[in-house]
Design an enzyme around this catalytic site. Sequence first.
Site, mmCIF file in Angstrom:
data_model
loop_
_atom_site.group_PDB
_atom_site.id
_atom_site.type_symbol
_atom_site.label_atom_id
_atom_site.label_comp_id
_atom_site.label_asym_id
_atom_site.label_seq_id
_atom_site.Cartn_x
_atom_site.Cartn_y
_atom_site.Cartn_z
ATOM 1 C CE LYS A 220 -28.495 115.463 -131.941
ATOM 2 N NZ LYS A 220 -29.103 115.709 -130.851
ATOM 3 N NE ARG A 255 -24.305 119.715 -128.314
ATOM 4 C CZ ARG A 255 -23.646 118.890 -128.874
ATOM 5 N NH1 ARG A 255 -24.534 118.527 -130.175
ATOM 6 N NH2 ARG A 255 -22.750 118.377 -128.813
#
Length: 275
Positions: A220, A255
């Site tokens: 991210k 995740r």
Amino acid sequence: MVDFGCRQLSLDSPRVMGVLNVTPDSFSDGGCFFEPSQALQHAREMVAAGATFIDVGGESTRPGADPLSVDQELERVVPVVEAICAELDAVVSVDTSTPEVMGAAVAAGAGLINDVRALQRPGAMEMAASLGVPVCLMHMQGEPGTMQADPRYGDVVEDVLGFLADRIGHCEVAGIPRSRILVDPGFGFGKSLQHNLQLLKHLHRFSSLRTPLLVGMSRKSMIGAVLGRTDPGDRLHGSLAVAVMAVMAGAQIVRVHDVKETGDALAMVDAVNRS
Ligand code: 9MG
């Protein structure tokens, strides 16, 4: 033990959830697994690499992504869920906020609903309660298209904890017991870099919610911002560092895009914890 429909799983050791975006435009792997055959092959590789969960999503949460109709989302997600459940030994998680997709995915074998909108869409709470599989409630401020414009909090950790406690309460009233609820602070969803770093620094406090904790930071922009890396594919080492920190702070499910590498890093954390 948590009952994920097809499988009872202990979360005493960290579990890896592999990301499977069946989208043309996700931030890191958009378009790579859009065809069902490519998606199934990638799921096979992630399970062989150690993923316990495969998180299948048809809607991109990238800012500026095209809105998706219910039919388009069903068309993208359901055949892939069906194919994975028929062939692979993994719990399929469906990344959706759409009640119709929740219902069809669980009928096709999905064992977890992963909702970035924490069951706030009309009908989502009732649908999830009727399906009987666990739900992951994620925090997001705003909506994907605009959430990164100017996110603000009083105290980000307190605000996110308060939101998740409130959503757990709503679930319990609707008939979803705490034993079927997971929570996720939603890294990158309506949060500045400092908000994300503060959430990770104080992640241990989320154990006060008395539910399993799932986190997603893989590749991210928080990692890109710290390391100065614009290419999400060049963020592996930063992703491993934050996955290790999250599990050391109490996260049970991580995740990620890079399943094998993350599994190795978390196996080391687990070995130390068990020593
Ligand atoms: C779908 N999706 C994208 N990022 C995510 C995250 O951080 N957590 C969860 N639960 N889902 C996510």
